[in-house]
Design a protein around this motif. Sequence first.
Motif, PDB file in Angstrom:
ATOM      1  N   LYS A 110      40.519  45.737  48.411  1.00  0.00           N
ATOM      2  CA  LYS A 110      41.018  44.360  48.457  1.00  0.00           C
ATOM      3  C   LYS A 110      40.481  43.564  49.648  1.00  0.00           C
ATOM      4  O   LYS A 110      40.238  42.358  49.521  1.00  0.00           O
ATOM      5  CB  LYS A 110      42.555  44.387  48.486  1.00  0.00           C
ATOM      6  CG  LYS A 110      43.141  42.998  48.392  1.00  0.00           C
ATOM      7  CD  LYS A 110      44.596  42.992  47.987  1.00  0.00           C
ATOM      8  CE  LYS A 110      45.143  41.567  48.048  1.00  0.00           C
ATOM      9  NZ  LYS A 110      46.583  41.522  47.943  1.00  0.00           N
ATOM     10  N   TYR A 111      40.316  44.199  50.792  1.00  0.00           N
ATOM     11  CA  TYR A 111      40.004  43.435  52.014  1.00  0.00           C
ATOM     12  C   TYR A 111      38.598  43.664  52.568  1.00  0.00           C
ATOM     13  O   TYR A 111      38.120  42.848  53.355  1.00  0.00           O
ATOM     14  CB  TYR A 111      41.051  43.731  53.101  1.00  0.00           C
ATOM     15  CG  TYR A 111      42.420  43.217  52.711  1.00  0.00           C
ATOM     16  CD1 TYR A 111      42.725  41.861  52.835  1.00  0.00           C
ATOM     17  CD2 TYR A 111      43.385  44.065  52.178  1.00  0.00           C
ATOM     18  CE1 TYR A 111      43.970  41.376  52.462  1.00  0.00           C
ATOM     19  CE2 TYR A 111      44.633  43.579  51.795  1.00  0.00           C
ATOM     20  CZ  TYR A 111      44.928  42.238  51.937  1.00  0.00           C
ATOM     21  OH  TYR A 111      46.146  41.750  51.559  1.00  0.00           O
ATOM     22  N   ASP A 112      37.956  44.781  52.199  1.00  0.00           N
ATOM     23  CA  ASP A 112      36.607  45.012  52.750  1.00  0.00           C
ATOM     24  C   ASP A 112      35.567  44.529  51.726  1.00  0.00           C
ATOM     25  O   ASP A 112      34.705  45.291  51.283  1.00  0.00           O
ATOM     26  CB  ASP A 112      36.408  46.502  53.083  1.00  0.00           C
ATOM     27  CG  ASP A 112      35.089  46.743  53.810  1.00  0.00           C
ATOM     28  OD1 ASP A 112      34.689  45.884  54.623  1.00  0.00           O
ATOM     29  OD2 ASP A 112      34.449  47.782  53.542  1.00  0.00           O
ATOM     30  N   THR A 113      35.663  43.245  51.397  1.00  0.00           N
ATOM     31  CA  THR A 113      34.829  42.711  50.311  1.00  0.00           C
ATOM     32  C   THR A 113      33.348  42.635  50.706  1.00  0.00           C
ATOM     33  O   THR A 113      32.479  42.549  49.842  1.00  0.00           O
ATOM     34  CB  THR A 113      35.340  41.309  49.899  1.00  0.00           C
ATOM     35  OG1 THR A 113      35.493  40.536  51.095  1.00  0.00           O
ATOM     36  CG2 THR A 113      36.673  41.393  49.184  1.00  0.00           C
TER      37      THR A 113
ATOM     38  N   ARG B  76      29.151  50.751  48.757  1.00  0.00           N
ATOM     39  CA  ARG B  76      29.263  50.210  47.393  1.00  0.00           C
ATOM     40  C   ARG B  76      29.263  51.378  46.409  1.00  0.00           C
ATOM     41  O   ARG B  76      28.607  52.394  46.656  1.00  0.00           O
ATOM     42  CB  ARG B  76      28.065  49.302  47.103  1.00  0.00           C
ATOM     43  CG  ARG B  76      28.101  48.025  47.891  1.00  0.00           C
ATOM     44  CD  ARG B  76      26.851  47.197  47.689  1.00  0.00           C
ATOM     45  NE  ARG B  76      26.803  46.141  48.689  1.00  0.00           N
ATOM     46  CZ  ARG B  76      27.423  44.957  48.558  1.00  0.00           C
ATOM     47  NH1 ARG B  76      28.083  44.688  47.461  1.00  0.00           N
ATOM     48  NH2 ARG B  76      27.381  44.054  49.520  1.00  0.00           N
TER      49      ARG B  76
END
Length: 204
Positions: A77-80, A87
């Motif tokens: 959610k936060y380490d976009t 990845r």
Amino acid sequence: MTLKLHHLNASRSQRIVWLLAELGVPHEIVHYKRNEVTNLAPPELLKIHPMGKSPLLEDGDVVIAETGAIAEYLMGKYDTAFQLHPRPGSPDFPRYLEWIHAAEGAVFLPGLLQVYFSRVDMTGNPVQAMMAAEREKAAATIEAHLSKYPYFAGEHFTAADCLMGFQILMASAQGGLDNRPATKAWLEKMQARPAWQKMMEVGI
Ligand SMILES: N[C@@H](CCC(=O)N[C@@H](CS)C(=O)NCC(=O)O)C(=O)O
């Protein structure tokens, strides 16, 4: 809505304290203290989640338990920008997932059993030798891995390092890194990170 970490003293929740500091997102840490006799968490944590254990993360209406799940939730959610996790198509991704889960799985279990069994007399019990052999296997696996790679997922620092840090810090405190130079060097590298120092300020 600010993220809220329910943090128990002297617990694996410190992994998430560290990870949140690395992530740099606004968050609040709510402190809980273990019972001095039983070492268990206070009943207040049961009001947040039925297992009553720490870490617990609150994000608006979401309450999530389990360090591995919390780490994956925070990364997804936060380490976009993929600063702290590879990845999914990266060759580091399977190794990253393996260590995220090993932190509560096969490499952690023998150390955890040792903590539990340290409260009972195990003299002459064959489980003692089995646990020692499993602990040795886990420590040797970590040492071999860190002799090959600078970080748990490979060439880059990731959330997997935060998750493995608790176990390695415990091993270090028990003199378990004396003959593990690669693991010791990894720990020293982690201790130089500003987010590690923030974690130590929060208190473990
Ligand atoms: N598998 C869980 C384990 C959680 C857990 O057992 N936490 C311990 C702290 S190290 C705890 O809350 N112990 C207090 C209790 O069980 O009352 C996780 O990874 O979060």
